[in-house]
Scaffold this active site. Structure first.
Site, PDB file in Angstrom:
ATOM      1  N   LYS A   2       1.828  -9.505   8.568  1.00 35.27           N
ATOM      2  CA  LYS A   2       1.911  -8.538   7.472  1.00 35.27           C
ATOM      3  C   LYS A   2       2.165  -7.107   7.965  1.00 35.27           C
ATOM      4  CE  LYS A   2      -1.863  -8.196   5.078  1.00 35.27           C
ATOM      5  NZ  LYS A   2      -2.372  -6.856   5.426  1.00 35.27           N
ATOM      6  N   ARG A  53      -8.130  -6.307  -1.585  1.00 31.06           N
ATOM      7  CA  ARG A  53      -8.719  -7.405  -0.816  1.00 31.06           C
ATOM      8  C   ARG A  53      -9.514  -8.350  -1.709  1.00 31.06           C
ATOM      9  NH1 ARG A  53      -7.398  -5.298   4.307  1.00 31.06           N
ATOM     10  NH2 ARG A  53      -8.858  -5.935   5.894  1.00 31.06           N
ATOM     11  N   ARG A 110     -11.889 -14.286  24.680  1.00 31.78           N
ATOM     12  CA  ARG A 110     -13.019 -13.560  24.098  1.00 31.78           C
ATOM     13  C   ARG A 110     -13.654 -14.453  23.045  1.00 31.78           C
ATOM     14  NH1 ARG A 110     -10.408  -8.151  22.075  1.00 31.78           N
ATOM     15  NH2 ARG A 110     -11.240  -9.148  20.233  1.00 31.78           N
TER      16      ARG A 110
HETATM   17  P1  AMP Z   1      -7.346  -4.024   8.527  1.00 32.16           P
HETATM   18  O1  AMP Z   1      -6.655  -3.169   9.537  1.00 32.16           O
HETATM   19  O2  AMP Z   1      -6.575  -4.153   7.236  1.00 32.16           O
HETATM   20  O3  AMP Z   1      -7.761  -5.362   9.077  1.00 32.16           O
HETATM   21  O4  AMP Z   1      -8.704  -3.270   8.123  1.00 32.16           O
HETATM   22  C1  AMP Z   1      -9.680  -2.952   9.078  1.00 32.16           C
HETATM   23  C2  AMP Z   1     -11.028  -2.797   8.399  1.00 32.16           C
HETATM   24  O5  AMP Z   1     -10.971  -1.741   7.417  1.00 32.16           O
HETATM   25  C3  AMP Z   1     -11.487  -4.007   7.628  1.00 32.16           C
HETATM   26  O6  AMP Z   1     -12.164  -4.947   8.453  1.00 32.16           O
HETATM   27  C4  AMP Z   1     -12.437  -3.389   6.614  1.00 32.16           C
HETATM   28  O7  AMP Z   1     -13.693  -3.040   7.203  1.00 32.16           O
HETATM   29  C5  AMP Z   1     -11.733  -2.089   6.269  1.00 32.16           C
HETATM   30  N1  AMP Z   1     -10.811  -2.271   5.127  1.00 32.16           N
HETATM   31  C6  AMP Z   1      -9.440  -2.182   5.133  1.00 32.16           C
HETATM   32  N2  AMP Z   1      -8.933  -2.371   3.910  1.00 32.16           N
HETATM   33  C7  AMP Z   1      -9.994  -2.597   3.088  1.00 32.16           C
HETATM   34  C8  AMP Z   1     -10.124  -2.870   1.693  1.00 32.16           C
HETATM   35  N3  AMP Z   1      -9.054  -2.970   0.882  1.00 32.16           N
HETATM   36  N4  AMP Z   1     -11.376  -3.035   1.196  1.00 32.16           N
HETATM   37  C9  AMP Z   1     -12.466  -2.940   1.970  1.00 32.16           C
HETATM   38  N5  AMP Z   1     -12.417  -2.703   3.297  1.00 32.16           N
HETATM   39  C10 AMP Z   1     -11.194  -2.521   3.859  1.00 32.16           C
END
Ligand code: AMP
Length: 226
Positions: free
Chosen positions: A19, A94, A166
């Site tokens: 993505k 999400r 890991r």
């Molecule tokens: P990502 O890079 O999209 O995997 O996001 C990294 C972290 O940011 C996730 O593990 C969440 O802790 C937080 N995060 C990102 N997008 C969201 C969202 N839409 N709702 C809640 N937490 C988010």
């Protein structure tokens, strides 16, 4: 803060579906602002903003940040000038609660989710992609069973040290974490399917054909608006 908003594309896909890579390509080719909530949170944590301080604990534990915090951050981002030309959302929504708030926020700005392309990859392939990572003990050089195998199994090409996995890259751990995330993704996919904006693309192929299909899926849907 009710500035208008252009086209809105919600890019959907599980971890390991590619993505992030596709979001970069699509936002560039379509001239949309790439809004990745994960990147926004990482920047807030780095800059130690009040929002970043709240988000950090959740992120460190691999949990979702509470919806209220996430939405506040998103609203701020959507108020910036480049969003007026249209946005490509990556990592948001999400869950269905976030999807519903997004619809309300966009309606306030005279917009809506125009199209939600979904990069579909079967769970077994995701586990193989996410669970195939190996790292060398001496220098931390990364390898991957499928995309970057070492010349000799279990040995680093660069320094000859042993390769290990890991704990969180082991297939059993990857599968457990993935299951949780897939459940939430399924709900969001169904939300957009029921609203007639979901476009499913086969994500099992290499980057270029997937990008072409995504562009073809997005163009007619977003072309209707100006
Ligand atoms: P990502 O890079 O999209 O995997 O996001 C990294 C972290 O940011 C996730 O593990 C969440 O802790 C937080 N995060 C990102 N997008 C969201 C969202 N839409 N709702 C809640 N937490 C988010």
């Amino acid at each position: 803060m009710t500035a208008s908003i252009g086209r809105v594309v919600v890019l959907l896909g599980a971890p390991g579906a590619g993505k992030g890579t596709q979001a970069q390509i699509l936002s560039e080719r379509l001239g949309l602002a790439h809004v990745a909530t994960g990147d926004l949170f990482r920047a807030a944590v780095r800059d130690e903003t009040p929002l970043g301080v709240v988000a950090k604990g959740y992120m460190d534990r691999g949990e979702l940040v509470p919806d209220a915090v996430t939405i506040e951050m998103l609203l701020e981002r959507l108020g910036q000038p480049d969003a007026a030309a249209g946005i490509l959302l990556d990592g948001f929504p999400r869950n269905t609660a976030q999807a519903e708030v997004l619809d309300k926020v966009l309606a306030d700005k005279g917009g809506r989710v125009d199209v939600a392309p979904y990069i579909e990859v079967p769970e077994a392939d995701l586990v193989a992609r996410l669970g195939g990572r190996w790292i060398c003990r001496a220098g931390g050089h990364p390898y991957h069973d499928q995309t970057k195998p070492p010349k000799t199994p279990g040995v680093c090409d660069i320094d000859g040290s042993e390769l290990y996995q890991r704990t969180d890259d082991r297939p059993a751990t990857v599968q457990a974490r993935l299951r949780q995330q897939l459940g939430a993704l399924d709900a969001v996919v169904n939300y957009y399917r029921s609203r007639g904006v979901l476009r499913t693309v086969d994500g099992r192929r290499s980057i270029e054909p997937v990008a072409d299909d995504l562009l073809a899926a997005i163009a007619p849907a977003t072309g209707r608006r100006n």
